[in-house]
Design an enzyme around this catalytic site. Structure first.
Site, short mmCIF file in Angstrom:
data_model
loop_
_atom_site.label_atom_id
_atom_site.label_comp_id
_atom_site.label_asym_id
_atom_site.label_seq_id
_atom_site.Cartn_x
_atom_site.Cartn_y
_atom_site.Cartn_z
N HIS A 28 2.67 0.45 8.40
CA HIS A 28 1.50 0.28 9.83
C HIS A 28 2.38 2.27 10.72
O HIS A 28 2.32 1.31 11.69
CB HIS A 28 1.07 -0.58 10.13
CG HIS A 28 2.69 -1.30 10.73
ND1 HIS A 28 3.27 -0.90 11.33
CD2 HIS A 28 1.54 -3.16 10.29
CE1 HIS A 28 4.36 -2.50 11.45
NE2 HIS A 28 3.38 -3.38 11.20
N HIS A 82 5.02 -16.38 10.14
CA HIS A 82 4.99 -15.36 10.48
C HIS A 82 3.47 -15.01 9.56
O HIS A 82 3.86 -15.21 8.68
CB HIS A 82 5.92 -14.28 10.98
CG HIS A 82 5.97 -12.75 10.94
ND1 HIS A 82 4.47 -12.90 11.98
CD2 HIS A 82 5.72 -11.50 10.88
CE1 HIS A 82 4.15 -11.36 12.29
NE2 HIS A 82 4.88 -10.79 11.66
N GLU A 84 2.03 -11.87 9.66
CA GLU A 84 0.98 -11.14 9.26
C GLU A 84 1.11 -10.70 7.72
O GLU A 84 1.68 -11.69 6.78
CB GLU A 84 2.62 -10.19 9.45
CG GLU A 84 2.09 -8.27 9.98
CD GLU A 84 2.59 -7.29 11.11
OE1 GLU A 84 4.23 -7.11 11.00
OE2 GLU A 84 2.13 -5.25 10.28
N ASP A 86 2.30 -8.45 5.25
CA ASP A 86 2.66 -9.07 4.82
C ASP A 86 3.60 -10.32 4.19
O ASP A 86 4.28 -10.80 3.26
CB ASP A 86 4.18 -7.76 4.84
CG ASP A 86 4.17 -7.91 6.25
OD1 ASP A 86 3.71 -9.01 7.26
OD2 ASP A 86 6.22 -7.52 6.71
N HIS A 148 7.65 -11.11 15.69
CA HIS A 148 6.69 -9.93 15.84
C HIS A 148 5.79 -9.65 16.52
O HIS A 148 4.90 -8.88 17.36
CB HIS A 148 7.57 -9.14 14.49
CG HIS A 148 6.44 -7.57 14.75
ND1 HIS A 148 5.86 -7.05 13.32
CD2 HIS A 148 5.93 -7.47 15.30
CE1 HIS A 148 4.85 -6.18 13.21
NE2 HIS A 148 5.20 -5.81 14.75
N ASP A 167 11.00 -11.47 10.29
CA ASP A 167 11.01 -9.75 10.46
C ASP A 167 12.48 -10.05 11.87
O ASP A 167 12.29 -9.15 11.45
CB ASP A 167 9.90 -9.59 11.78
CG ASP A 167 8.61 -8.88 10.68
OD1 ASP A 167 8.62 -9.01 9.25
OD2 ASP A 167 7.14 -8.67 11.47
N TYR A 195 14.13 0.09 11.37
CA TYR A 195 13.00 -1.09 11.76
C TYR A 195 13.65 -2.01 12.76
O TYR A 195 12.43 -1.81 13.91
CB TYR A 195 14.53 -2.29 10.94
CG TYR A 195 13.54 -3.19 10.77
CD1 TYR A 195 12.58 -3.61 9.99
CD2 TYR A 195 13.19 -4.26 11.25
CE1 TYR A 195 11.60 -4.31 9.42
CE2 TYR A 195 12.27 -5.18 11.09
CZ TYR A 195 11.68 -5.50 10.39
OH TYR A 195 10.91 -6.54 10.65
N HIS A 228 13.35 -9.60 6.07
CA HIS A 228 12.78 -7.60 4.80
C HIS A 228 14.10 -7.98 4.62
O HIS A 228 15.08 -8.18 6.06
CB HIS A 228 12.20 -6.73 5.12
CG HIS A 228 10.40 -6.81 6.01
ND1 HIS A 228 9.60 -7.09 4.79
CD2 HIS A 228 10.61 -7.69 6.90
CE1 HIS A 228 8.83 -7.14 5.60
NE2 HIS A 228 8.57 -7.83 6.83
FE1 FEO Z 1 5.85 -8.88 11.49
FE2 FEO Z 1 7.29 -8.39 8.44
O1 FEO Z 1 5.95 -8.67 9.00
#
Ligand code: FEO
Length: 403
Positions: A28, A82, A84, A86, A148, A167, A195, A228
């Site tokens: 994004h 989370h 999101e 991903d 996040h 995140d 990041y 991640h």
């Molecule tokens: Fe806020 Fe890795 O997604």
């Protein structure tokens, strides 16, 4: 299900069962030249539990890694830390294949997952501080709103001293190394900082509160498993101390000069400004937006004290690449910056006014008189740029001495 993928054990009862995305180059708007991983974790408790899932195209890779440890149909619970995409993009497919008895998320997560997945299965909301028994071990949930997203939460597995941090403490880095201590420290520092700057920065006040909240729990955290990048199992202070430092955003003796140029006039001005700053002892980074990406700009600003921006005027506006970066930076809300503006034009010269407005909108304290030049800067204009650089250097020194 292919058997080429395997899980990796990260603690006594937990396996990494995520996916490695070697190809992603844009997250994004944040450029990710080194790919990423989407980490999911399997807890082998009496109630077998999956923590988070992966981006939708990586569903089969995750299920194959799970299958290298247990039959995925044995999963009892799924926790979504989370929502999101991903981390939840394939949740409906996982639920359809695995048929867990329960799926859990924060209250905001339940709402988000309904709006994202339009699922017809029930997701149970968990509260901040609530515990969930897995039979022979227990999970504790902690809301971390805005790290996040509003739905975000940490989950702590006391039995292994393992914090699932979604995140937070992550990085976009595709590697086969699953642990931070297997990677060079300078790589970890750079990737974690990039990041933080591109994802976490606007939520820095929340980060400080979350760090305090975690410290107050008395949890004995031996491993941090983000969603991640690598798992932190040694020297947790490495990443925790950096989060504290980045969240405070204490200004440093560094200036970032960012410009976009049409015929090198604005570029000449940028160089004159940067020379003056460097001569005054300021560490300077010049970034030409004809080449540099917005992600690099915010990374350089993470530990800076001054932001100086310049653009040519194109059709009564700043150049589009500068508008892009100003929009991006504004959203990431860096604080404690002083700044200045410069630019060149042919007949109208709106870029500098627009840049001044943009800096003020970001609460950057504009400390020097703007320099605007028609066509090509001559010696007098370049001297004005030099003076702008000297003024910013002197103001920066004053601010740093007050901190
Ligand atoms: Fe806020 Fe890795 O997604």
């Amino acid at each position: 299900m292919t058997d080429i993928y395997s899980a990796i054990q990260v603690s006594d009862h937990v396996y990494w069962v995520g996916a490695i995305d070697w190809s992603i180059r844009d997250f994004h708007g944040y450029t990710t030249p080194h790919g990423s991983t989407y980490n999911a974790y399997l807890i082998l408790a009496d109630k077998i539990t999956l923590i988070d899932t992966v981006k939708k195209p990586f569903l089969e890779e995750m299920l194959a890694r799970i299958a290298s440890v247990i039959d995925p149909a044995k999963i009892d619970y799924i926790i979504s830390n989370h929502s999101e995409q991903d981390h939840c993009g394939c949740l409906s497919e996982v639920v359809g294949r695995v048929r867990p008895s329960k799926v859990f998320a924060s209250a905001a997560g339940v709402k988000n997952l309904g709006e994202i997945l339009h699922n017809d299965y029930v997701i149970q909301a968990v509260r901040d501080g609530e515990t969930l028994s897995l039979g022979n071990m227990e999970l504790t949930f902690m809301e971390t709103r805005m790290i996040h997203w509003p739905d975000s939460m940490f989950t702590f597995l006391a039995k292994d001293g393992l914090l699932f941090s979604q995140d937070a403490f992550g990085m976009h880095l595709a590697t086969f190394e699953r642990f931070a201590d297997e990677l060079p420290a300078d790589m970890l520092e750079y990737e974690a900082a990039t990041y933080y700057a591109n994802i976490v920065l606007p939520y820095s006040p929340v980060v400080l509160k979350a760090l305090e909240k975690v410290a107050a729990t008395g949890w004995e955290i031996r491993t941090i498993a983000p969603d991640h990048g690598p798992v932190w199992r040694r020297d947790l202070g490495f990443i925790l101390d950096r989060y504290k430092k980045w969240a405070v955003q204490k200004p440093a003796n560094k200036a970032v000069v960012v410009y976009a140029t049409m015929w090198h006039s604005t570029e000449s001005m940028a160089k004159a400004i940067a020379e003056a700053l460097a001569q005054a002892g300021v560490s300077v980074k010049i970034l030409s937006l004809n080449e540099a990406h917005r992600s690099e700009v915010i990374f350089e600003l993470l530990e800076a004290g001054a932001l100086i921006v310049g653009s040519s005027t194109l059709n009564n506006n700043m150049l589009p690449q500068m508008a892009d970066v100003m929009t991006y930076i504004r959203g990431l809300k860096p604080v404690n910056l002083i700044g200045a503006v410069f630019g060149s034009f042919g007949w109208s010269g709106e870029s500098v006014k627009d840049l001044e407005t943009a800096l003020k909108g970001m609460k950057v304290d504009v400390v020097a008189e703007t320099v605007s030049v028609r066509h090509v800067p001559g010696p007098e204009a370049l001297e004005k740029c030099h003076e702008l650089g000297r003024t910013v250097a002197s103001e920066l020194a004053k601010r740093l001495s007050q901190k």
